[in-house]
Write a protein that holds these residues in place. Sequence first.
Motif, PDB file in Angstrom:
ATOM      1  N   PHE A   1      42.175 -35.876 -42.727  1.00  0.00           N
ATOM      2  CA  PHE A   1      41.186 -35.883 -41.731  1.00  0.00           C
ATOM      3  C   PHE A   1      41.988 -35.792 -40.227  1.00  0.00           C
ATOM      4  O   PHE A   1      41.301 -35.200 -39.533  1.00  0.00           O
ATOM      5  N   LEU A   2      42.846 -36.369 -40.228  1.00  0.00           N
ATOM      6  CA  LEU A   2      43.574 -36.272 -39.001  1.00  0.00           C
ATOM      7  C   LEU A   2      44.180 -35.067 -38.705  1.00  0.00           C
ATOM      8  O   LEU A   2      43.891 -34.259 -37.721  1.00  0.00           O
ATOM      9  N   LEU A   3      44.381 -34.189 -39.823  1.00  0.00           N
ATOM     10  CA  LEU A   3      44.864 -33.009 -39.693  1.00  0.00           C
ATOM     11  C   LEU A   3      43.820 -31.988 -39.328  1.00  0.00           C
ATOM     12  O   LEU A   3      43.905 -31.245 -38.213  1.00  0.00           O
ATOM     13  N   VAL A   4      42.476 -32.347 -39.772  1.00  0.00           N
ATOM     14  CA  VAL A   4      41.344 -31.358 -39.335  1.00  0.00           C
ATOM     15  C   VAL A   4      41.142 -31.697 -37.997  1.00  0.00           C
ATOM     16  O   VAL A   4      40.914 -30.990 -37.199  1.00  0.00           O
ATOM     17  N   LEU A   5      40.952 -32.977 -37.537  1.00  0.00           N
ATOM     18  CA  LEU A   5      40.665 -33.385 -36.183  1.00  0.00           C
ATOM     19  C   LEU A   5      41.791 -32.656 -35.331  1.00  0.00           C
ATOM     20  O   LEU A   5      41.294 -32.017 -34.219  1.00  0.00           O
TER      21      LEU A   5
ATOM     22  N   THR B   1      31.067 -44.594 -49.382  1.00  0.00           N
ATOM     23  CA  THR B   1      29.462 -44.299 -49.577  1.00  0.00           C
ATOM     24  C   THR B   1      29.103 -44.046 -48.353  1.00  0.00           C
ATOM     25  O   THR B   1      27.566 -43.350 -48.366  1.00  0.00           O
ATOM     26  N   ASP B   2      29.729 -44.263 -47.286  1.00  0.00           N
ATOM     27  CA  ASP B   2      29.004 -44.379 -46.050  1.00  0.00           C
ATOM     28  C   ASP B   2      29.470 -43.234 -44.943  1.00  0.00           C
ATOM     29  O   ASP B   2      30.749 -43.220 -44.451  1.00  0.00           O
TER      30      ASP B   2
ATOM     31  N   PHE C   1      33.071 -48.611 -40.748  1.00  0.00           N
ATOM     32  CA  PHE C   1      33.744 -48.572 -41.839  1.00  0.00           C
ATOM     33  C   PHE C   1      33.610 -47.181 -42.769  1.00  0.00           C
ATOM     34  O   PHE C   1      34.264 -46.775 -43.632  1.00  0.00           O
ATOM     35  N   SER C   2      32.986 -46.076 -42.063  1.00  0.00           N
ATOM     36  CA  SER C   2      32.715 -44.853 -42.432  1.00  0.00           C
ATOM     37  C   SER C   2      34.199 -44.052 -42.432  1.00  0.00           C
ATOM     38  O   SER C   2      34.726 -44.092 -41.359  1.00  0.00           O
ATOM     39  N   PRO C   3      34.582 -43.280 -43.512  1.00  0.00           N
ATOM     40  CA  PRO C   3      35.718 -42.684 -43.482  1.00  0.00           C
ATOM     41  C   PRO C   3      35.750 -41.639 -42.197  1.00  0.00           C
ATOM     42  O   PRO C   3      36.922 -41.274 -41.785  1.00  0.00           O
ATOM     43  N   LEU C   4      34.519 -41.300 -41.790  1.00  0.00           N
ATOM     44  CA  LEU C   4      34.508 -40.022 -40.969  1.00  0.00           C
ATOM     45  C   LEU C   4      34.691 -40.609 -39.692  1.00  0.00           C
ATOM     46  O   LEU C   4      34.479 -39.915 -38.622  1.00  0.00           O
TER      47      LEU C   4
ATOM     48  N   PRO D   1      40.992 -47.287 -36.754  1.00  0.00           N
ATOM     49  CA  PRO D   1      42.508 -47.010 -36.796  1.00  0.00           C
ATOM     50  C   PRO D   1      42.595 -46.322 -37.973  1.00  0.00           C
ATOM     51  O   PRO D   1      41.721 -46.696 -39.085  1.00  0.00           O
ATOM     52  N   ALA D   2      43.800 -45.516 -38.369  1.00  0.00           N
ATOM     53  CA  ALA D   2      43.815 -45.159 -39.610  1.00  0.00           C
ATOM     54  C   ALA D   2      45.293 -44.807 -39.907  1.00  0.00           C
ATOM     55  O   ALA D   2      46.190 -44.324 -39.294  1.00  0.00           O
ATOM     56  N   GLU D   3      45.707 -45.462 -40.998  1.00  0.00           N
ATOM     57  CA  GLU D   3      47.048 -45.108 -41.562  1.00  0.00           C
ATOM     58  C   GLU D   3      47.304 -43.880 -42.368  1.00  0.00           C
ATOM     59  O   GLU D   3      46.476 -43.898 -43.332  1.00  0.00           O
ATOM     60  N   THR D   4      48.111 -43.026 -41.815  1.00  0.00           N
ATOM     61  CA  THR D   4      48.177 -41.848 -42.718  1.00  0.00           C
ATOM     62  C   THR D   4      49.405 -42.045 -43.760  1.00  0.00           C
ATOM     63  O   THR D   4      50.225 -43.053 -43.647  1.00  0.00           O
TER      64      THR D   4
END
Lengths: 295, 257
Positions: A67-71, A222-223, A230-233, A238-241
């Motif tokens: 996702f980070l890559l896409v962003l 699911t969100d 809490f949505s992945p999108l 914050p996000a740990e790669t």
Amino acid sequence: MNAKTADKVATVVICLFAGIIVLVLLGLLGFILFRGLSHISWDFLTSAPETIKAGGGIGPQLFNSLFLLVLTMLITIPLGLGAGIYMSQYAKPGKVTNSIRLVVEVLSSFPSIVVGLFGLLVFVNIMGIGFSLFSGALALTVFNLPLMVRITEQAMAGVPREQKEASLALGLSRWKTITSVMLPIAMPAIITGTILAAGRVFGEAAALLFTAGMSSPRLDFTDWNPLSPFSPLNPFRPAETLAVHIWKINSEGLAPDAGEIAAGASAVLVLTVLLFNFGARWFGRFMHRKFTATR
Amino acid sequence: MQAPAHTRALIEIDKLNLYYGTFHALKNVSMEIPEKAITAFIGPSGCGKSTLLRTLNRMNDMIAGTRIEGKIAIGGADIYSKEVDVETLRKKVGMVFQQPNPFPKSIYDNVAYGPRLHGISGRKQLDEIVETSLRSAALWEEVKDYLKRSALSLSGGQQQRLCIARALAVEPDVLLMDEATSALDPISTLKIEELAQELKDRYTIVMVTHNMHQAARVSNQTVFFLNGEVVEYAETEKLFSTPRDQRTEDYISGRFG
Ligand SMILES: Nc1ncnc2c1ncn2[C@@H]1O[C@H](COP(=O)(O)OP(=O)(O)OP(=O)(O)O)[C@@H](O)[C@H]1O
Ligand SMILES: [Mg+2]
């Protein structure tokens, strides 16, 4: 020593060094894959990590990396294309262009940990975006953008002058010439370069420690509402790669199988980056064939 | 010097000087180029033939540091005046280059490229333009069944005729050809020469050539250049049979160049 023996000695020495480098690379690759491959399973790739129990996976981390890559690419590609086209087609050679080029060179050679600290200061704190995917993407943009500009610039400069002149001589504007003749011709080189740059983003850790953060919220797969926390999108969480995760469990992992997890995650990372590289090569060749097709 | 009284002059060049930075590439060039005829520029390498040709569609505008003095009028209008839109000018003054340079697109798309980007989008209309242009360039019969093929699959001579078709598709009045046959074999060269002969009934053609025989064979008027100056220009027959200037005579009899 006469010229002939000198030549022989030089050849042997050069081959030796080349051989050593190849061996080291292959050894490294083999070691990582040997240690990690056995640990990779569907479950490992999709389940969430465990803090103190064994059997955790890397699902969220893998997702975060992608996702980070896409962003990052969403930010870098338009900016890089625009700047590259401007630099190669519109900017008059002179002091300003030269200094822009210098800044670009310097930026792309910054150590990534410095970029990370810069990101912490500017994006996370001053701009107040906090530890988030978005901050991470901005930090990655700092050294990905110069690369993208250079890739575009070189690809555009590689378009034969005759093609450009042919279009201009038909009475087409510079912009139309760029978009309908030059960009299609430059596209294979741009895409290949972009994929290679993407590989670098995927493997980056240092710049992300202090920008995207070292933890993920409990993601609810699911969100899919990008605004919910809490949505992945959600780009502002914050996000740990994957690369950061490897670093973290290696240095402070508490799970009993931390070593294996790190090994498995490393193998996944290496395989993905390899995939990017081979993908770029294959795609470059494919586009080349397509453009010079003599069906 | 008097222009040969062939037809009405379409292009009038008056005391043209061109500088590449400090290099004086065209010196006080004046001439008239007749409408619907072929004018050939001859002269040794580096004498300014291409430079003059490229002033006619303002392709020199792109080269930084070029400076122009004097006047060029096409159909009575000064093409270097402020009001002139370069893109409109280039539509009216087409160009064919030394190396065949089709786009890496299909044959159809090469010809349709100009009209399409100038705003014609009707499929039928484009089909028609493509066919007419390819017919005018004497290529239609050879490619009509392969329009979707890559233009790069054509032979060099066919590619050059495709480039001519591509130029004709935007309906120019003038066609500039800069050594358009020098990269081609003798048979392809002959085809292009025949084509030029046919096209001159409808277009004003200016061609640069290194080949004096070619100038003698196809052109109505010939201009001889030396070091950025026009030494002599006259009806082709006259220039080759009774040159007025000693240097012209030396050149056409092969004593230099
Ligand atoms: N972009 C440029 N910058 C500087 N000088 C140039 C440039 N283009 C051409 N010249 C010079 O101008 C002179 C005329 O060049 P031009 O290309 O018009 O010659 P030509 O008669 O077409 O020669 P050829 O038969 O070799 O094509 C040459 O001396 C050349 O070196
Ligand atoms: Mg020339």
